[in-house]
Design an enzyme around this catalytic site. Structure first.
Site, PDB file in Angstrom:
ATOM      1  N   ASP A  26      74.569  22.914  20.391  1.00 31.54           N
ATOM      2  CA  ASP A  26      75.518  21.803  20.519  1.00 31.54           C
ATOM      3  C   ASP A  26      76.851  22.401  20.937  1.00 31.54           C
ATOM      4  OD1 ASP A  26      76.676  19.209  20.280  1.00 31.54           O
ATOM      5  OD2 ASP A  26      77.461  19.747  18.330  1.00 31.54           O
ATOM      6  N   SER A  27      77.739  21.536  21.394  1.00 30.65           N
ATOM      7  CA  SER A  27      79.082  21.999  21.757  1.00 30.65           C
ATOM      8  C   SER A  27      79.847  22.486  20.527  1.00 30.65           C
ATOM      9  CB  SER A  27      79.861  20.843  22.390  1.00 30.65           C
ATOM     10  OG  SER A  27      79.880  19.739  21.502  1.00 30.65           O
ATOM     11  N   TYR A  49      82.887  19.348  24.702  1.00 34.95           N
ATOM     12  CA  TYR A  49      82.299  19.301  26.041  1.00 34.95           C
ATOM     13  C   TYR A  49      82.541  17.931  26.684  1.00 34.95           C
ATOM     14  CZ  TYR A  49      79.289  23.502  25.357  1.00 34.95           C
ATOM     15  OH  TYR A  49      78.796  24.767  25.174  1.00 34.95           O
ATOM     16  N   GLY A  50      82.619  16.917  25.823  1.00 38.14           N
ATOM     17  CA  GLY A  50      82.605  15.534  26.312  1.00 38.14           C
ATOM     18  C   GLY A  50      83.780  15.144  27.180  1.00 38.14           C
ATOM     19  N   CYS A  73      73.373  18.257  21.824  1.00 38.36           N
ATOM     20  CA  CYS A  73      74.630  17.694  22.329  1.00 38.36           C
ATOM     21  C   CYS A  73      74.318  16.614  23.382  1.00 38.36           C
ATOM     22  CB  CYS A  73      75.447  18.818  22.961  1.00 38.36           C
ATOM     23  SG  CYS A  73      76.972  18.260  23.714  1.00 38.36           S
ATOM     24  N   GLU A 124      85.384  14.826  12.685  1.00 39.51           N
ATOM     25  CA  GLU A 124      85.765  16.215  12.361  1.00 39.51           C
ATOM     26  C   GLU A 124      86.782  16.235  11.230  1.00 39.51           C
ATOM     27  OE1 GLU A 124      85.638  19.335  14.452  1.00 39.51           O
ATOM     28  OE2 GLU A 124      84.102  18.613  15.826  1.00 39.51           O
ATOM     29  N   CYS A 164      76.172  10.357  20.433  1.00 35.71           N
ATOM     30  CA  CYS A 164      77.037  11.526  20.271  1.00 35.71           C
ATOM     31  C   CYS A 164      76.725  12.129  18.906  1.00 35.71           C
ATOM     32  CB  CYS A 164      78.507  11.102  20.348  1.00 35.71           C
ATOM     33  SG  CYS A 164      79.654  12.446  19.956  1.00 35.71           S
ATOM     34  N   THR A 165      76.706  13.456  18.855  1.00 34.96           N
ATOM     35  CA  THR A 165      76.336  14.147  17.609  1.00 34.96           C
ATOM     36  C   THR A 165      77.205  13.751  16.420  1.00 34.96           C
ATOM     37  OG1 THR A 165      77.778  15.909  18.390  1.00 34.96           O
ATOM     38  CG2 THR A 165      75.408  16.230  18.650  1.00 34.96           C
ATOM     39  N   HIS A 166      78.467  13.388  16.685  1.00 29.98           N
ATOM     40  CA  HIS A 166      79.398  13.123  15.581  1.00 29.98           C
ATOM     41  C   HIS A 166      79.288  11.715  15.012  1.00 29.98           C
ATOM     42  CE1 HIS A 166      81.079  16.773  17.123  1.00 29.98           C
ATOM     43  NE2 HIS A 166      82.095  16.755  16.276  1.00 29.98           N
TER      44      HIS A 166
HETATM   45  N1  DGL Z   1      78.450  17.218  20.871  1.00 30.38           N
HETATM   46  C1  DGL Z   1      79.139  16.266  21.698  1.00 30.38           C
HETATM   47  C2  DGL Z   1      78.174  15.153  22.093  1.00 30.38           C
HETATM   48  O1  DGL Z   1      77.203  14.881  21.422  1.00 30.38           O
HETATM   49  C3  DGL Z   1      80.356  15.682  21.005  1.00 30.38           C
HETATM   50  C4  DGL Z   1      81.542  16.611  20.946  1.00 30.38           C
HETATM   51  C5  DGL Z   1      81.996  17.093  22.323  1.00 30.38           C
HETATM   52  O2  DGL Z   1      82.650  16.350  23.053  1.00 30.38           O
HETATM   53  O3  DGL Z   1      81.678  18.241  22.634  1.00 30.38           O
HETATM   54  O4  DGL Z   1      78.393  14.532  23.098  1.00 30.38           O
END
Ligand code: DGL
Length: 279
Positions: free
Chosen positions: A23-24, A55-56, A86, A165, A197-199
């Site tokens: 993941d990022s 990354y997003g 991710c 976060e 999105c993971t979060h």
């Molecule tokens: N892991 C990213 C996603 O699932 C979220 C955080 C990021 O922007 O890197 O898109």
């Protein structure tokens, strides 16, 4: 470079090798949590690119390069399968990774599309994610391929990432943000929404409350774990062990890591090792 005690590159990609997840950052630990619940015998090597998150907000070209470097790092650890946890990386780079890598690659896109198709009755669904995910149009494609009759409204909801976060997952601030992002969906008649999105699973309560009882909130982590189980079994790669281990490599170890990991993973992160990738 330091390595985890329990994962050896020499083990090669047989059934005893670990599953790789990247993941990022550390949001992908929500996918690790689902994997551990579903496949407790599998050892997992996690790589979180915490030095380069998010990354997003980055271009497709940069995300693709970063994703290739994360996957290369996991291959060097001898993993037998790679999970792209991710959503931003999966939306932009999954097809290329699957074509290029010598091990099976599972992304969050198709499991998410399947989960959405199961959840909707009106065939009108929503996806929220980062800007990179939404711009790539990958969820629209994945849902169209799986269920051509379903209409997808995909929109960015980037402020949910720092809120997760920061641990601001309930109360007036996330509620206000949720209403700003989500009220339109209710008016547009969607009856299922994917947390793309993971979060976002950390904010599922606030998101569900803003959407109201007529909209089902779908998390692709469990469906992704189910797909990993199917792929491993289909290729004779399922681990025979009863208790797998977890090793987390991070490109930077933030001061708040333990608290964040506990939130995303629901428990201690196991061994944590700093590792750099890329230039
Ligand atoms: N892991 C990213 C996603 O699932 C979220 C955080 C990021 O922007 O890197 O898109």
């Amino acid at each position: 470079m330091a390595t985890c005690r329990d994962t050896s590159p020499a083990s090669g990609p047989g059934a005893a090798a670990p599953v790789g997840v990247f993941d990022s950052g550390i949001g992908g630990l929500t996918v690790v949590r689902a994997l551990r619940a579903r496949l407790p015998g599998e050892s997992i090597v996690y790589f979180g690119d915490t030095a380069r998150v998010p990354y997003g907000t980055k271009s497709a070209e940069t995300i693709t390069r970063f994703a290739g470097e994360c996957a290369g790092f996991l291959l060097d650890r001898g993993v037998k399968l790679i999970v792209v946890a991710c959503h931003s990386a999966a939306s932009v780079a999954l097809a290329e990774l699957a074509r290029r890598l010598p091990v099976p690659v599972v992304g969050v896109l198709e499991p998410g599309a399947r989960a959405l198709a199961r959840a909707t009755r009106r065939n009108r669904v929503a996806v929220i994610g980062t800007r990179a995910t939404v711009l790539a149009g990958a969820y629209e494609r994945a849902v169209r391929e799986h269920s051509p009759g379903i209409e997808v409204l995909a929109r960015p909801a980037p402020l949910f990432v720092p809120l997760a976060e920061e641990g601001w997952v309930e109360g007036e601030v996330p509620e206000l943000v949720a209403h700003r992002y989500l009220d339109g969906f209710r008016e547009e008649g969607v009856d299922a929404l994917l947390l793309g999105c993971t979060h976002f699973p950390l904010l599922a309560g606030v998101i569900a409350a803003a959407l109201g009882p007529g909209v089902r909130v779908v998390d692709s982590a469990e469906e992704t774990a189910a797909e990993v189980a199917t792929v491993l079994a289909g290729r004779g790669l399922a681990a025979a062990a009863s208790a797998g281990r977890l090793c987390c490599y991070l490109s930077d170890i933030p001061p708040s890591f333990e608290a964040l990991a506990a939130r995303f993973l629901g428990g201690p992160p196991g061994e944590v090792v700093r590792a750099s990738v890329g230039r």
